[in-house]
Design a protein around this motif. Structure first.
Motif, short mmCIF file in Angstrom:
data_model
loop_
_atom_site.label_atom_id
_atom_site.label_comp_id
_atom_site.label_asym_id
_atom_site.label_seq_id
_atom_site.Cartn_x
_atom_site.Cartn_y
_atom_site.Cartn_z
N ALA A 49 0.65 -1.22 -0.07
CA ALA A 49 0.10 0.01 -0.12
C ALA A 49 0.89 1.35 -0.09
N ARG A 50 0.30 2.37 -0.60
CA ARG A 50 1.09 3.46 -0.79
C ARG A 50 0.29 4.76 -0.29
N TRP A 51 0.93 6.04 -0.09
CA TRP A 51 0.16 7.22 0.20
C TRP A 51 0.06 7.86 -1.03
N SER A 52 -1.12 8.58 -1.06
CA SER A 52 -1.16 9.37 -2.37
C SER A 52 -2.09 10.43 -1.79
N VAL A 53 -2.16 11.57 -2.53
CA VAL A 53 -2.95 12.92 -2.41
C VAL A 53 -3.98 13.22 -3.25
N LYS A 54 -5.06 13.52 -2.81
CA LYS A 54 -6.45 13.54 -3.62
C LYS A 54 -6.66 15.13 -3.28
N TYR A 55 -6.60 16.02 -4.60
CA TYR A 55 -6.87 17.42 -4.66
C TYR A 55 -8.36 17.70 -4.98
N THR A 56 -8.96 18.41 -3.85
CA THR A 56 -10.05 19.04 -4.23
C THR A 56 -10.30 20.40 -4.56
#
Length: 224
Positions: A49-56
């Motif tokens: 599993a990995r980190w990600s960034v969701k932009y809103t």
């Protein structure tokens, strides 16, 4: 089938509490030294599993004074895996899917998610899937690209492109109903360890969604 819609979403997994040294080892595909002599601990650590960034994107409410309130875009960190799907436009059923770590690039999965069995040529997706390689693939495969256009760098979005993107969004938004159903009604989360088990969990969730969707479709068309 009316064409196909491609998109992806992050499926959360329990966050790992690792040191910077352990994180660096995992990123390089190695087992941290402190875990090698602790098989019980190693068995509970998800190294796929990995980190990600969701932009809103923030928006000003209708009728609000933009000078009184300046909206702030949000960057939401998320940890887990990613569910890549392709649905048919007519029925909203998941026809193709793939799973990856959360930090995987969506656009690279487009060729895998395109179904050659769809009877219509249209393909809808967001800007993450727009690239010269993907456009060439769709053209070569005799598909019509309805992928969103990107905003020109350091320039305002031309009105004609904005209108075209709005029309595409009206179709593409159907895929969000799939993700909403999996996250809210099914409570989809990966609590297993490793990509192999996560892939099975995500695949079973996609199958369960299709069963629910098919039951709804048949109930809607059943004679009174």
């Amino acid at each position: 089938m009316g064409g196909q819609i491609i998109d992806a979403t992050v499926v959360p997994a329990p966050k790992q509490r690792n040191t910077e040294e352990e994180k660096a080892a995992i990123r390089h595909g190695r087992i941290p030294d402190r875990w090698k002599d602790k098989p019980a601990k190693l068995g509970q650590k998800d190294r796929d599993a990995r980190w990600s960034v969701k932009y809103t994107k923030a928006k000003v409410k209708d009728g609000a004074d933009p000078r009184a309130f300046k909206p702030v875009d949000l960057a939401i960190p998320m940890f887990g895996y990613k569910n890549h799907i392709g649905i048919d436009r007519t029925h909203g059923l998941i026809r193709t899917w793939d799973a990856s770590a959360a930090n995987a690039y969506d656009g690279a999965r487009l060729p895998v998610l395109i179904s050659p069995n769809n009877t219509a040529s249209g393909v809808w997706a967001d800007t993450a899937y727009r690239s010269k390689k993907n456009e060439a693939f769709l053209a070569k495969s005799m598909f019509t690209s309805n992928i969103h256009q990107r905003k020109p760098h350091r320039r305002a979005m031309p009105e004609r492109i904005a209108r075209a993107n709005a029309k595409r969004s009206a179709v593409r938004s159907a895929v969000e109903h799939v993700f909403a159903g999996q996250k809210h009604r099914m409570g989809l989360i990966v609590r297993t360890i490793g990509m192999a088990r996560a892939r099975i969990k995500i695949g079973m969730a996609n199958l369960a969604y299709n069963i629910q969707r098919l039951a709804w479709l048949e109930g809607r068309t059943a004679p009174a």
